[in-house]
Scaffold this motif. Structure first.
Motif, PDB file in Angstrom:
ATOM      1  N   GLU A 281       0.799  -1.226   0.000  1.00 52.38           N
ATOM      2  CA  GLU A 281       0.000   0.000   0.000  1.00 52.38           C
ATOM      3  C   GLU A 281       0.830   1.274   0.000  1.00 52.38           C
ATOM      4  N   ARG A 282       2.117   1.181   0.263  1.00 55.66           N
ATOM      5  CA  ARG A 282       2.925   2.394   0.432  1.00 55.66           C
ATOM      6  C   ARG A 282       3.353   2.972  -0.914  1.00 55.66           C
ATOM      7  N   THR A 283       3.178   4.268  -1.062  1.00 56.41           N
ATOM      8  CA  THR A 283       3.757   5.021  -2.175  1.00 56.41           C
ATOM      9  C   THR A 283       4.634   6.094  -1.555  1.00 56.41           C
ATOM     10  N   THR A 284       5.911   6.109  -1.925  1.00 54.02           N
ATOM     11  CA  THR A 284       6.830   7.043  -1.296  1.00 54.02           C
ATOM     12  C   THR A 284       8.018   7.312  -2.208  1.00 54.02           C
ATOM     13  N   LEU A 285       8.784   8.321  -1.861  1.00 52.86           N
ATOM     14  CA  LEU A 285      10.005   8.667  -2.576  1.00 52.86           C
ATOM     15  C   LEU A 285      11.192   8.126  -1.798  1.00 52.86           C
ATOM     16  N   LEU A 286      12.168   7.598  -2.512  1.00 54.28           N
ATOM     17  CA  LEU A 286      13.334   7.008  -1.873  1.00 54.28           C
ATOM     18  C   LEU A 286      14.557   7.896  -2.056  1.00 54.28           C
ATOM     19  N   SER A 287      15.403   7.906  -1.054  1.00 54.32           N
ATOM     20  CA  SER A 287      16.727   8.499  -1.221  1.00 54.32           C
ATOM     21  C   SER A 287      17.498   7.701  -2.264  1.00 54.32           C
ATOM     22  N   PRO A 288      18.341   8.351  -3.065  1.00 53.29           N
ATOM     23  CA  PRO A 288      19.196   7.581  -3.981  1.00 53.29           C
ATOM     24  C   PRO A 288      20.192   6.687  -3.251  1.00 53.29           C
ATOM     25  N   PHE A 289      20.328   6.881  -1.925  1.00 50.45           N
ATOM     26  CA  PHE A 289      21.227   6.065  -1.118  1.00 50.45           C
ATOM     27  C   PHE A 289      20.450   5.159  -0.170  1.00 50.45           C
ATOM     28  N   ASP A 290      19.204   4.847  -0.512  1.00 53.09           N
ATOM     29  CA  ASP A 290      18.369   3.978   0.319  1.00 53.09           C
ATOM     30  C   ASP A 290      18.854   2.537   0.219  1.00 53.09           C
ATOM     31  N   SER A 291      18.823   1.821   1.329  1.00 49.71           N
ATOM     32  CA  SER A 291      19.334   0.442   1.341  1.00 49.71           C
ATOM     33  C   SER A 291      18.517  -0.500   0.474  1.00 49.71           C
ATOM     34  N   LEU A 292      17.264  -0.169   0.157  1.00 52.05           N
ATOM     35  CA  LEU A 292      16.497  -1.015  -0.755  1.00 52.05           C
ATOM     36  C   LEU A 292      17.163  -1.090  -2.116  1.00 52.05           C
ATOM     37  N   ILE A 293      17.865  -0.028  -2.519  1.00 56.08           N
ATOM     38  CA  ILE A 293      18.393   0.053  -3.879  1.00 56.08           C
ATOM     39  C   ILE A 293      19.915   0.160  -3.924  1.00 56.08           C
ATOM     40  N   TRP A 294      20.603  -0.153  -2.816  1.00 54.80           N
ATOM     41  CA  TRP A 294      22.062  -0.092  -2.808  1.00 54.80           C
ATOM     42  C   TRP A 294      22.684  -0.887  -3.944  1.00 54.80           C
ATOM     43  N   HIS A 295      22.232  -2.125  -4.094  1.00 57.33           N
ATOM     44  CA  HIS A 295      22.901  -3.077  -4.971  1.00 57.33           C
ATOM     45  C   HIS A 295      22.248  -3.033  -6.350  1.00 57.33           C
ATOM     46  N   ARG A 296      22.962  -2.501  -7.334  1.00 55.22           N
ATOM     47  CA  ARG A 296      22.365  -2.281  -8.648  1.00 55.22           C
ATOM     48  C   ARG A 296      21.965  -3.588  -9.340  1.00 55.22           C
ATOM     49  N   GLN A 297      22.779  -4.629  -9.202  1.00 53.05           N
ATOM     50  CA  GLN A 297      22.435  -5.912  -9.819  1.00 53.05           C
ATOM     51  C   GLN A 297      21.149  -6.462  -9.205  1.00 53.05           C
ATOM     52  N   ARG A 298      21.053  -6.397  -7.884  1.00 58.91           N
ATOM     53  CA  ARG A 298      19.847  -6.871  -7.203  1.00 58.91           C
ATOM     54  C   ARG A 298      18.634  -6.070  -7.632  1.00 58.91           C
ATOM     55  N   MET A 299      18.781  -4.743  -7.732  1.00 59.98           N
ATOM     56  CA  MET A 299      17.671  -3.888  -8.130  1.00 59.98           C
ATOM     57  C   MET A 299      17.188  -4.237  -9.529  1.00 59.98           C
ATOM     58  N   LYS A 300      18.123  -4.526 -10.419  1.00 57.96           N
ATOM     59  CA  LYS A 300      17.750  -4.880 -11.781  1.00 57.96           C
ATOM     60  C   LYS A 300      17.044  -6.232 -11.811  1.00 57.96           C
ATOM     61  N   GLU A 301      17.590  -7.219 -11.118  1.00 58.22           N
ATOM     62  CA  GLU A 301      16.996  -8.552 -11.118  1.00 58.22           C
ATOM     63  C   GLU A 301      15.657  -8.571 -10.397  1.00 58.22           C
ATOM     64  N   LEU A 302      15.551  -7.825  -9.304  1.00 59.84           N
ATOM     65  CA  LEU A 302      14.353  -7.886  -8.478  1.00 59.84           C
ATOM     66  C   LEU A 302      13.246  -6.978  -8.993  1.00 59.84           C
ATOM     67  N   PHE A 303      13.604  -5.751  -9.391  1.00 57.99           N
ATOM     68  CA  PHE A 303      12.599  -4.757  -9.768  1.00 57.99           C
ATOM     69  C   PHE A 303      12.617  -4.408 -11.253  1.00 57.99           C
ATOM     70  N   ASP A 304      13.575  -4.942 -12.023  1.00 62.50           N
ATOM     71  CA  ASP A 304      13.749  -4.559 -13.428  1.00 62.50           C
ATOM     72  C   ASP A 304      13.859  -3.042 -13.538  1.00 62.50           C
ATOM     73  N   PHE A 305      14.734  -2.471 -12.725  1.00 62.52           N
ATOM     74  CA  PHE A 305      14.878  -1.022 -12.615  1.00 62.52           C
ATOM     75  C   PHE A 305      16.354  -0.678 -12.688  1.00 62.52           C
ATOM     76  N   ASP A 306      16.731   0.118 -13.663  1.00 54.34           N
ATOM     77  CA  ASP A 306      18.104   0.608 -13.793  1.00 54.34           C
ATOM     78  C   ASP A 306      18.192   1.984 -13.154  1.00 54.34           C
ATOM     79  N   PHE A 307      19.215   2.178 -12.358  1.00 50.37           N
ATOM     80  CA  PHE A 307      19.315   3.444 -11.654  1.00 50.37           C
ATOM     81  C   PHE A 307      20.766   3.862 -11.517  1.00 50.37           C
ATOM     82  N   THR A 308      21.027   5.138 -11.786  1.00 52.29           N
ATOM     83  CA  THR A 308      22.347   5.725 -11.611  1.00 52.29           C
ATOM     84  C   THR A 308      22.214   6.981 -10.773  1.00 52.29           C
TER      85      THR A 308
END
Length: 402
Positions: A281-308
Motif C-alpha cells: 500500500e505504500r507510495t513514497t520517494l526514496l533516497s538515492p542512497f536507500d538500502s532497498l536500492i544499494w545493490h544495482r544488480q539486485r535492483m535490476k533482477e528484483l525490480f527490473d529497474f536501472d538506476f544511476t
C-alpha cells in the motif's frame, strides 16, 4: 529442499516489507521508531547532499512518514547508535559494535595507507593529541596548514588525519552539530569497552551475513556481499555454511534454479508472501542512497529497474537530473524524479518526473503519487509543490497538486 516457493512479485513484496517500505505508517512516529528502523536495517547510509533532505533523514521519512529529524541526532549523542564504515558511512545500532569493532581492528575502515600516515606523521599524531588534551573537536577546529582552499574532494590533511583515526576506530563521532562530525576518543565515547569483547573475524562475518539476509528479506547468494561490502566468494561460502547449520534457510524462486537464503526470523513473512497475503500500500520517494536500492544488480533482477546516481556525473552526461529520487509504488519501482526543496520559499520543486515505460497511468496512481509528493513537501516545510516537467504528461493533472 526449500519449503517455500516465491513468485518474482512475492519476492519483491517480501523484500520491500523487510525494508519497512510495504505498508503506510499506522500512527505518528516516535523517537523509538527511528532506533528500531535502524536496527531492522542494520545500517542507515549517511550522505551530506542536502538538495532535498540528507539521505539518512530521507530514508527514515520514506518508512516512518513525518518525524523529527533531531531524533536521529539525539540517538547518536545518547550512544544508542554509532557511526562507522559499513556499506558506506553509516549509522549503526550500538548493540552491533562488537561486530564492527572487529572490522576496525582488522583495518577495514580506513583507505589511508600506513605510508600516507608516515608521510603525515606530525598532523596525524597532532589531531589525536589535541583531542586527547582538549576534548572533542570538529574538522573546522583545525586550521588548514597546506595553504590550499578547501573543497570536498581535497580535504585538508587534518581532516584526513581525523578520518584516518575514525577508520581505525580510535576516534568516534560523539555527536553532530549542524551535521558536522564531532570527533572524540573511543574510550570517551564507549567508556569501559574492552577489545576482548570484539568478535573474532569468522563470527563477525557470519553475523554480518545474517543481518544482511534478515534486512533484505530473502536474497540470492550474489546479493549478500554488497550490503556490508564483504568479499563475494567468502560471503557465498559463509551463507552455505549458515544454511547447513540451520541459521539460514532456503527458499525457491519461480523460474530460477538459484536458491534464496532467508533468516528464520523472516519465516512468517515469506510464508505470507508465498500465499499472497502481503498487502502493498505504500507510495513514497526514496533516497538515492536507500538500502532497498544499494545493490544495482539486485535492483535490476528484483525490480527490473536501472538506476544511476547522476549527481556525481557532469551535467552533460545526466539523463534524468541531478538529485534523483526513485518512486516506490505498491512494492514496485515505477519511476524517478529530480527534486529540490526551496525551504525559504516554501516550495518543493520537481524539476522533472519520469515514469518507467509500461507503467499504467490512472487515477489511483495519480492520487497515490500526488499524496506522496504533498507529504514529502510538507515534511520539508515547503508545502507548495511545483512539477515543471512530467513524462508522460497525462499524469500531471492526476496528481491533484492544485
Amino acid at each position: 529442499m526449500p519449503e517455500i516457493t516465491l513468485s518474482p512479485r512475492a519476492l519483491r513484496l517480501a523484500c520491500t516489507a523487510a525494508q519497512g517500505l510495504l505498508l503506510s505508517p499506522r500512527r505518528p512516529a516516535v523517537k523509538e521508531d527511528v532506533y528500531q528502523t535502524i536496527r531492522e536495517l542494520s545500517a542507515l547510509q549517511i550522505d551530506t547532499i542536502n538538495i532535498v533532505a540528507r539521505s539518512p533523514y530521507l530514508a527514515l521519512f520514506s518508512r516512518l512518514g513525518p518525524y523529527r529529524p533531531a531524533w536521529l541526532d539525539e540517538l547518536l549523542a545518547e550512544k544508542r547508535i554509532f557511526e562507522f564504515w559499513a556499506h558506506a558511512a553509516c549509522f549503526l545500532p550500538s548493540e552491533d559494535y562488537p561486530i564492527h569493532r572487529r572490522v576496525m581492528l582488522n583495518g577495514g575502515g580506513t583507505w589511508f595507507s600506513e605510508e600516507w600516515r608516515a608521510q603525515n606523521a606530525e598532523a596525524v599524531q597532532g589531531v589525536l593529541d589535541h583531542i586527547r588534551a582538549n576534548g572533542a573537536a570538529r574538522s573546522a577546529d583545525f586550521e588548514r596548514s597546506d595553504g590550499k582552499k578547501g573543497t570536498w574532494w581535497d580535504w585538508k590533511v587534518e581532516k584526513k588525519a581525523l578520518e584516518y583515526w575514525f577508520g581505525k576506530g580510535e576516534l568516534m563521532v560523539a555527536r553532530r552539530v549542524n551535521f558536522q562530525r564531532v570527533y572524540d576518543l573511543r574510550e570517551r565515547v564507549r567508556p569501559g569497552w574492552d577489545d576482548a569483547q570484539a568478535l573474532a573475524w569468522p563470527e563477525a562475518e557470519r553475523e554480518l551475513v545474517l543481518r544482511t539476509v534478515y534486512a533484505l528479506g530473502a536474497a540470492k547468494a550474489g546479493w549478500i556481499a554488497d550490503y556490508f561490502r564483504l568479499k563475494k566468494q567468502d560471503t557465498a561460502a559463509c551463507a552455505r555454511q549458515l544454511a547447513a547449520e540451520g541459521r539460514l534457510r532456503l527458499a525457491a524462486l519461480e523460474g530460477s534454479d538459484e536458491p534464496l537464503y532467508y533468516h528464520p526470523g523472516r519465516q512468517t513473512l515469506l510464508e505470507e508472501a508465498a500465499n499472497g497475503r502481503l498487502r502493498a500500500e505504500r507510495t513514497t520517494l526514496l533516497s538515492p542512497f536507500d538500502s532497498l536500492i544499494w545493490h544495482r544488480q539486485r535492483m535490476k533482477e528484483l525490480f527490473d529497474f536501472d538506476f544511476t546516481i547522476e549527481c556525481y556525473l557532469p551535467a552533460a552526461k545526466r539523463k534524468y537530473g541531478y538529485f534523483l529520487l526513485p518512486i516506490l509504488h505498491r512494492g514496485e519501482l515505477i519511476g524517478r524524479l529530480d527534486a529540490k526543496a526551496h525551504r525559504k520559499q516554501g516550495l518543493f520543486e520537481v524539476i522533472a518526473l519520469y515514469l518507467e515505460p509500461g507503467v499504467r497511468v490512472d487515477e489511483e496512481l495519480g492520487a497515490a503519487l500526488g499524496q506522496a509528493l504533498r507529504e514529502c513537501a510538507a515534511w520539508h516545510a515547503a508545502p507548495q509543490v511545483l512539477v515543471r516537467r512530467c513524462q508522460p504528461p497525462e499524469l500531471l493533472p492526476l496528481l491533484q497538486l492544485e
